[in-house]
Design an enzyme around this catalytic site. Sequence first.
Site, PDB file in Angstrom:
ATOM      1  N   CYS A 133       0.832  -1.205   0.000  1.00  0.00           N
ATOM      2  CA  CYS A 133       0.000   0.000   0.000  1.00  0.00           C
ATOM      3  C   CYS A 133       0.868   1.258   0.000  1.00  0.00           C
ATOM      4  CB  CYS A 133      -0.925  -0.001   1.216  1.00  0.00           C
ATOM      5  SG  CYS A 133      -1.892   1.507   1.348  1.00  0.00           S
ATOM      6  N   CYS A 136      -0.408   4.118   2.107  1.00  0.00           N
ATOM      7  CA  CYS A 136      -0.198   3.994   3.557  1.00  0.00           C
ATOM      8  C   CYS A 136       1.269   4.248   3.924  1.00  0.00           C
ATOM      9  CB  CYS A 136      -0.549   2.590   4.052  1.00  0.00           C
ATOM     10  SG  CYS A 136      -2.001   1.866   3.318  1.00  0.00           S
ATOM     11  N   ASP A 137       2.196   3.738   3.124  1.00  0.00           N
ATOM     12  CA  ASP A 137       3.596   3.678   3.548  1.00  0.00           C
ATOM     13  C   ASP A 137       4.549   4.565   2.750  1.00  0.00           C
ATOM     14  OD1 ASP A 137       2.812   1.764   5.391  1.00  0.00           O
ATOM     15  OD2 ASP A 137       3.074   0.135   3.971  1.00  0.00           O
TER      16      ASP A 137
END
Length: 311
Positions: A133, A136-137
């Site tokens: 992701c 997200c990261d």
Amino acid sequence: MMRKKVIIIGSGPAGLTAAIYTARANLSPIVFEGSQPGGQLTITTDVENYPGFPEGIMGPDLVDLFRKQAIRFGTDCEYKTVTKVDLSKRPFKVWVGGSIFTTEAVIISTGSTAKLLGLDSEMELMGHGVSACATCDGFFFKGKSVLVVGGGDSAMEESLFLTKFASEVQIIHRRDEFRASKIMQDRVFDNDKIQVVWNTNIKEIKGTIETGVTGVILQNTLTGEVTDLDCDGVFMAIGHNPNVSLFDEYLEKDKHGYLLTKNKSSKTNIPGVFVCGDVQDNHYKQAITAAGSGCMAAIDAERFIEAHPLA
Ligand code: NAP
């Protein structure tokens, strides 16, 4: 034991659209949102192709709007995960932690989960440089060199997003052409920070939990040649698997593991159980098609409940 007319399992565009429709039909649905409330839209950035938002909208904002609309008509949205179901007879049973619910109809919209390559090193380094992701990261890779695996729209989107943080992004793709849409491919080819490594698979990811990812071992799919490449992160964008394990003993699946529907409807092999969204769609997989199928499931459920009343 709490009795409901409709229980909706899953809360992406499919489940929340089913909630809007069943709520407006006075069926007082309850939605169990699951471990990723809002589904995959919540890990997306700009959604540019959902009709009605000419300037685009952020994925999490779109989900919030769906949820607000569902609640406005009387939906009960619960941030809880269904742990077990009994679909052997009506009323069906649904377990949520220690509580048991019974219901006249079930709408399944459990979506799908990111696929991984299946390497031991990938599991070991997940969260230590390996991710599925970018939204997200990506932030953790400021000024770093990252790889994205895949050749679909997700790989294009993740790569473009990562250029905001990373110093360089290399897409590792197993063939010599992408399956992504033309517009996304063009954006990738136009971006100076992105390079493509064609006809190549990742054989192993190097690094430890202490060092994080330090590189990968690549193999050319045409020549078999094995090479090393240094990098700080690897993002998987190779598609998804449908989330079906709760229903294994009850519902029919296609050869790819997606839940089967009958005659262009949301009906399954069990009368009273309906499915919508990515868990039954191996082809279109769009927020708008998921929402459309959620509407179908709600209408099918409403008609079924009316035609098959339970005492
Ligand atoms: P996808 O279209 O199924 O693409 C998966 C990619 O990963 C393919 O290029 C595939 O290679 C590669 N792949 C699969 N297994 C692999 C493996 N074991 N090793 C190496 N490579 C592997 O999945 P997606 O990109 O997640 O997209 C899913 C759906 O969501 C699509 O319908 C897409 O249009 C949609 N989507 C849309 C947007 C957007 O419109 N902005 C954004 C994201 C996703 P091959 O090509 O060789 O099979």
